[in-house]
Scaffold this active site. Structure first.
Site, PDB file in Angstrom:
ATOM      1  N   GLN A 203       0.854  -1.190   0.000  1.00 47.57           N
ATOM      2  CA  GLN A 203       0.000   0.000   0.000  1.00 47.57           C
ATOM      3  C   GLN A 203       0.889   1.239   0.000  1.00 47.57           C
ATOM      4  O   GLN A 203       1.182   1.809   1.042  1.00 47.57           O
ATOM      5  CB  GLN A 203      -0.889  -0.021   1.253  1.00 47.57           C
ATOM      6  CG  GLN A 203      -1.749   1.197   1.431  1.00 47.57           C
ATOM      7  CD  GLN A 203      -3.105   1.041   0.816  1.00 47.57           C
ATOM      8  OE1 GLN A 203      -3.684  -0.035   0.871  1.00 47.57           O
ATOM      9  NE2 GLN A 203      -3.615   2.110   0.259  1.00 47.57           N
ATOM     10  N   PHE A 204       1.350   1.655  -1.191  1.00 44.26           N
ATOM     11  CA  PHE A 204       2.305   2.752  -1.247  1.00 44.26           C
ATOM     12  C   PHE A 204       1.732   4.059  -0.721  1.00 44.26           C
ATOM     13  O   PHE A 204       2.466   4.940  -0.280  1.00 44.26           O
ATOM     14  CB  PHE A 204       2.870   2.923  -2.665  1.00 44.26           C
ATOM     15  CG  PHE A 204       2.035   3.783  -3.567  1.00 44.26           C
ATOM     16  CD1 PHE A 204       2.363   5.125  -3.746  1.00 44.26           C
ATOM     17  CD2 PHE A 204       0.956   3.262  -4.248  1.00 44.26           C
ATOM     18  CE1 PHE A 204       1.607   5.925  -4.589  1.00 44.26           C
ATOM     19  CE2 PHE A 204       0.201   4.052  -5.076  1.00 44.26           C
ATOM     20  CZ  PHE A 204       0.521   5.394  -5.251  1.00 44.26           C
ATOM     21  N   THR A 205       0.411   4.209  -0.698  1.00 46.53           N
ATOM     22  CA  THR A 205      -0.171   5.457  -0.204  1.00 46.53           C
ATOM     23  C   THR A 205       0.056   5.667   1.287  1.00 46.53           C
ATOM     24  O   THR A 205      -0.081   6.778   1.777  1.00 46.53           O
ATOM     25  CB  THR A 205      -1.678   5.530  -0.523  1.00 46.53           C
ATOM     26  OG1 THR A 205      -2.350   4.434   0.094  1.00 46.53           O
ATOM     27  CG2 THR A 205      -1.924   5.529  -2.032  1.00 46.53           C
TER      28      THR A 205
END
Length: 144
Positions: free
Chosen positions: A78-80
């Site tokens: 989940q790069f966010t």
């Protein structure tokens, strides 16, 4: 590196209409890799994740970890989670690891968790994933 863990009654990840990872009772784990993260970070958080006491004992107190309750672990990149959100009204991603490094460290994290526990499922790095789950509690923690 940031890891958001949620106590789940169930969780699943679907990519292009196909379920690629699913658990019953356990942890849904969203993993954000940041610039400067290393294998030492993945090891530290893998150890902490599996030992984190977020499940109720016979008295209802959070004294048990996922292994003690025989729960599943669903790891989802989940790069966010690495977004900059302090300024403005739009997230910035300059603190997130570049995709190749993020994927390498996410896979390293998965390997380290699997080396210690056999009930581990994953999403697909970089894919458009549909994540569904029922949060138990709700109980959610951020480990970094």
């Amino acid at each position: 590196m940031k890891v958001l863990i949620q106590r789940a009654l169930n969780a699943s990840v679907v990519v292009e209409g196909e379920t690629i990872g699913a658990i019953d009772h356990g942890q849904l784990v969203l993993v954000g890799i940041e610039k400067g993260d290393t294998e030492a970070d993945t090891q530290r958080l893998a150890d902490k994740l599996l030992k984190y006491r977020m499940f109720g004992d016979e008295e209802g107190k959070m004294n048990l970890n996922v292994q003690q309750v025989n729960g599943g672990v669903l790891l989802v990149s989940q790069f966010t989670l690495a977004a900059e959100t302090k300024k403005g009204l739009r997230p910035g991603f300059s603190t997130a690891a570049i995709p190749a490094e993020g994927e390498r460290l996410f896979n390293d994290f998965v390997e380290k968790v699997r080396a210690q526990y056999n009930k581990v499922e994953t999403g697909q790095f970089g894919a458009d994933m549909k994540v569904s789950f029922t949060n138990d509690g709700p109980v959610t923690f951020i480990l970094d």
